[in-house]
Enzyme design. Sequence first.
Site, PDB file in Angstrom:
ATOM      1  N   LYS A  22       0.834  -1.206   0.000  1.00 50.38           N
ATOM      2  CA  LYS A  22       0.000   0.000   0.000  1.00 50.38           C
ATOM      3  C   LYS A  22       0.867   1.255   0.000  1.00 50.38           C
ATOM      4  O   LYS A  22       0.622   2.189  -0.774  1.00 50.38           O
ATOM      5  CB  LYS A  22      -0.903   0.016   1.233  1.00 50.38           C
ATOM      6  N   ASN A  23       1.879   1.278   0.856  1.00 52.74           N
ATOM      7  CA  ASN A  23       2.687   2.486   1.015  1.00 52.74           C
ATOM      8  C   ASN A  23       3.647   2.727  -0.138  1.00 52.74           C
ATOM      9  O   ASN A  23       4.332   3.750  -0.172  1.00 52.74           O
ATOM     10  CB  ASN A  23       3.448   2.437   2.337  1.00 52.74           C
ATOM     11  N   ARG A  93      -4.447  10.233   4.640  1.00 55.42           N
ATOM     12  CA  ARG A  93      -3.375  11.223   4.725  1.00 55.42           C
ATOM     13  C   ARG A  93      -2.448  11.175   3.514  1.00 55.42           C
ATOM     14  O   ARG A  93      -1.810  12.170   3.179  1.00 55.42           O
ATOM     15  CB  ARG A  93      -2.567  10.999   6.010  1.00 55.42           C
ATOM     16  N   CYS A 117      -5.815   8.120   9.736  1.00 53.91           N
ATOM     17  CA  CYS A 117      -5.847   7.502  11.066  1.00 53.91           C
ATOM     18  C   CYS A 117      -5.544   8.524  12.161  1.00 53.91           C
ATOM     19  O   CYS A 117      -4.711   9.412  11.977  1.00 53.91           O
ATOM     20  CB  CYS A 117      -4.826   6.368  11.145  1.00 53.91           C
ATOM     21  N   ARG A 122       0.712  14.723  11.770  1.00 51.61           N
ATOM     22  CA  ARG A 122       1.697  14.522  10.703  1.00 51.61           C
ATOM     23  C   ARG A 122       1.706  15.818   9.895  1.00 51.61           C
ATOM     24  O   ARG A 122       1.058  15.926   8.855  1.00 51.61           O
ATOM     25  CB  ARG A 122       1.316  13.316   9.843  1.00 51.61           C
ATOM     26  N   ASP A 306       4.849   0.846  11.999  1.00 51.17           N
ATOM     27  CA  ASP A 306       3.670   0.134  11.512  1.00 51.17           C
ATOM     28  C   ASP A 306       3.614  -1.318  11.991  1.00 51.17           C
ATOM     29  O   ASP A 306       2.638  -2.018  11.720  1.00 51.17           O
ATOM     30  CB  ASP A 306       3.613   0.167   9.981  1.00 51.17           C
ATOM     31  N   ARG A 398      -8.329  -0.603   4.613  1.00 49.56           N
ATOM     32  CA  ARG A 398      -7.479   0.403   3.984  1.00 49.56           C
ATOM     33  C   ARG A 398      -6.098  -0.152   3.678  1.00 49.56           C
ATOM     34  O   ARG A 398      -5.414   0.365   2.787  1.00 49.56           O
ATOM     35  CB  ARG A 398      -7.329   1.624   4.894  1.00 49.56           C
TER      36      ARG A 398
END
Length: 419
Positions: A22-23, A93, A117, A122, A306, A398
């Site tokens: 995902k990231n 985000r 989240c 951030r 994470d 997500r």
Amino acid sequence: MDKLEITGGIPLEGEVAISGAKNAALPILAATLLADGPVTLANVPHLNDVTTTVKLLRRMGVEITFNDGKTIEVDPRNASHFVAPYELVKTMRASILVLGPLVGRFGHAEVSLPGGCAIGSRPVNIHVGGLRAMGADISIENGYIRARTKRLRGARLVLETTTVTGTENLMMAAACARGESVIENAAREPEVVDLADCLAAMGARIEGAGTDTIHVQGTDRLGGAEHHVMPDRIETGTYLVAGAITGGRVTAKKTRPEHLDAVLQKLEEAGARIELGENSVTLDMGGRRPRAVDIRTAPYPAFPTDMQAQFCALNAVADGVSAITETIFENRFQHALEMQRMGANLRVEGNTVICHGVDALAGAPVMATDLRASASLVLAGAAARGTTIIDRIYHIDRGYECIEEKLAQLGAAIRRLAS
């Protein structure tokens, strides 16, 4: 609102295929805005955050075609609406990642301040400050970042703190700037390297990705390309912890073991036997109870924030006392309160949670508060006696593709309860 029901106490065993990260997928999707031709992306995970990003790009006029379940073609040539509205970005985000590409290629962007989240602040000041240093005129008003420039120019950018999305945003903006940019104190995460690899396939000239200093030589145009999104190291770690917390044996396939050094070291400290393949990791607990391990999160290549919540679940049932210290986000122990409902002996002291391992957790109704917290509650439920009901699992959708199906393949008694 869907829920997950899991009946624990079953040692998980078997193989699980790891999805695309995902990231990595989210910044790479944003990077397609820089191209003047179609970009084909393979191994894209089917996740709610990816769906939101696709909707956002389509709102801008980008044409997106799903060729099969994992491959999409992104054609940004008709992009003409350079606004990321609040109603689309409020849940994610990572939406801030369109800022750099829009300003870099089109010289104009209006991006809502992002949501996501509730794990801590951030701030976007590093993104904004870097773009200003490259010549963008930026204002923040009515909840939107508004940026304009004729063309960005290369600059020396010293990041105040190490930030993954900040590094990625500025790297994308610099790819189309005039002259060379140097990003110092850059994030070193594998996802940053994967983005740089995709940009290089599009024609960008980038050196140093994966180190703390990245050099980007701007170019007049970036073209279409093909790219395969890297496997998700956090998903890999989560399933390995699932094996460890239940005393089982789990093999994660289609992954990259070299991205998991810090996590695998802690799993070995917890008593797991680890076997590495070229694209796989096997964890074997042999039915043993894990040992408690101390954790301190820090930017890559140190232990990832994470994975902190998942190890909190592991330590909750481990033999011994441990301390988990969170240095990245200031509000990331909300899962500890939910685990207490399951009988966990956890005490939060500032940015540290003290874990006194108990023999067993007890199933209970709990509520997910963020993406990784929801994963940790699933793990706790897998280890607990009785049945656990996890509410608000839209968070887990997500970032985890088909989590109940994958856990069921490993033998878990888990099912989704439709709202």
